[in-house]
Design a protein around this motif. Structure first.
Motif, PDB file in Angstrom:
ATOM      1  N   SER A  42      -1.733  37.035  23.911  1.00 27.47           N
ATOM      2  CA  SER A  42      -0.783  35.985  24.292  1.00 27.47           C
ATOM      3  C   SER A  42      -1.343  34.569  24.204  1.00 27.47           C
ATOM      4  O   SER A  42      -0.593  33.639  23.911  1.00 27.47           O
ATOM      5  CB  SER A  42      -0.223  36.256  25.684  1.00 27.47           C
TER       6      SER A  42
ATOM      7  N   ASP B 257      -4.254  36.682  31.013  1.00 25.45           N
ATOM      8  CA  ASP B 257      -5.669  36.903  30.688  1.00 25.45           C
ATOM      9  C   ASP B 257      -5.973  36.399  29.278  1.00 25.45           C
ATOM     10  O   ASP B 257      -5.081  36.102  28.496  1.00 25.45           O
ATOM     11  CB  ASP B 257      -6.021  38.388  30.825  1.00 25.45           C
TER      12      ASP B 257
ATOM     13  N   ASP C 189      -7.633  37.270  25.659  1.00 24.14           N
ATOM     14  CA  ASP C 189      -8.151  38.327  24.801  1.00 24.14           C
ATOM     15  C   ASP C 189      -8.975  37.664  23.708  1.00 24.14           C
ATOM     16  O   ASP C 189      -8.459  36.837  22.961  1.00 24.14           O
ATOM     17  CB  ASP C 189      -6.991  39.110  24.169  1.00 24.14           C
TER      18      ASP C 189
END
Ligand code: ATP
Ligand code: MG
Length: 357
Positions: free
Chosen positions: A62, A73, A75
């Protein structure tokens, strides 16, 4: 009266559409949060380069595809451009040690997971009231490509696609049906459901199928394939927007109401596979289901209750974590949402609050 009903429905969807838009805007990450995350990425990249000088650390998921919510979070994926690189397992172990020594992150290396990663987190502080959670993986080039595909879809129709996806992500988190570890669906899975709906279910479609538009010039097998998977898709979105426009003029509210209705009533869960690349497929045609009652097929059936084909790794079911109970809960939530929206409360804001209760 039918005219009055029509007018009242129109009023509701217009108001609800505006509500959705306002709701989503306040959930977007702040500039400050984005800047802090970029600083963290740079810091981590510098540290990784002390182990592998030829490495790059890239964002995916995202934070990179335009579907990021406040405090989501990070990534990260490490690519190493040299020939004789360390294995992912060794990298995870070494990087874990290094980060533990050199940083304030809580570090959890998982060198022996199916996809080896280092999990990091930072406690909340005044500048970062919610802390940071971050996963670092290695050589996960397919994930970088599917992130780019999702980003391109978001760019084609930013208002409708992003509002729908972001709302659905918040809704799924609030309704607690966004935990692959507990038998429900990942955010990635929900995004694919929205895209499948906008490409293949809506008529006229809201989005074109980027993986089926022919390339402008001939392209070699080598350019289109990665690890044996065809990763080609039409990515010149500026050109596409000049040449293609959706004939579908529904607003976000109308689309969302229809989305919930489709997944609570019409999607054929027991035999169907949602594929953004190939439309509706059958579990049989993919070997994802068998009617035989033998225990050998049981595992297959358990893993394929709900089937969503990955856009590139087409032999991979993105929803394989969804259990029988998980699917029951998810479908129940689609029905609940559909019911709330069909009842059309007096004020759209009330509907929104009820949906995300
Ligand atoms: P969130 O904001 O909730 O973290 P996200 O968009 O980052 O949502 P995730 O589900 O965290 O979505 O997935 C991040 C990325 O990891 C996806 O863009 C995809 O590349 C990859 N990914 C996640 N789940 C899967 C899966 N089941 N199969 C294949 N790739 C996946
Ligand atoms: Mg994520």
């Amino acid at each position: 009266t039918s005219q009055r009903k029509q007018a009242s429905r129109q009023r509701f969807v217009t108001e609800f559409s505006q509500c959705l838009f306002d709701f989503v805007v306040q959930l977007l990450p702040t500039q400050e949060e984005l800047a802090v995350k970029e600083d963290v990425r740079k810091l981590l990249e510098r540290l990784i380069r002390t182990i592998e000088p030829d490495s790059r650390l890239l964002s995916f998921g995202s934070t990179a595809n335009g579907f990021s919510l406040r405090n989501s979070d990070m990534d990260l994926c490490c690519l190493i451009d040299s020939e004789d690189r360390l294995s992912a397992t060794d990298m995870v172990t070494m990087l874990g040690d290094l980060l533990e020594r050199e940083t304030k992150f809580h570090v959890k290396p998982l060198p022996h997971a199916r996809i080896p990663i280092v999990k990091l987190s930072l406690d909340p502080s005044p500048g970062l009231p919610l802390g940071i959670a971050c996963d670092i993986g290695f050589e996960n080039r397919l994930a970088l490509e599917n992130t780019r595909l999702l980003m391109c879809y978001a760019m084609i129709d930013p208002t409708r696609v992003r509002s729908m996806v972001l709302f659905l992500k918040v809704w799924a988190k609030r309704r607690k049906i966004n935990s692959p570890y507990k038998g429900t669906l990942s955010s990635y899975g929900y995004v694919l459901l929205v895209l499948y709906f906008l490409i293949h279910v809506k008529n006229p479609p809201v989005l074109p199928n980027l993986q089926q538009i022919p390339p402008l010039r001939p392209i070699s097998e080598e350019e289109t394939h990665l690890q044996g998977h065809n990763i080609w898709f039409f990515d010149d979105i500026q050109l596409l927007r000049q040449r293609w426009q959706s004939a579908n003029t529904e607003n976000v509210a109308e689309l969302l109401i229809d989305f919930f209705r489709y997944y609570s009533r019409d999607f054929p869960y027991s035999v169907g596979v949602a594929s953004i690349k190939n439309g509706l497929l059958t579990k049989d045609s993919k070997g994802w289901q068998s009617d035989l009652d033998s225990p050998r097929y049981n595992d297959l059936r358990e893993r394929n209750r709900f089937c969503i084909e990955d856009p590139f790794e087409t032999d991979f079911n993105v929803a394989r974590c969804v259990t029988k109970e998980g699917l029951y809960t998810i479908r129940g939530e689609f029905m609940r949402a559909s019911r709330i929206l069909a009842s059309r409360p007096e004020r759209a804001i009330v509907a929104l609050a009820q949906l995300c209760e």
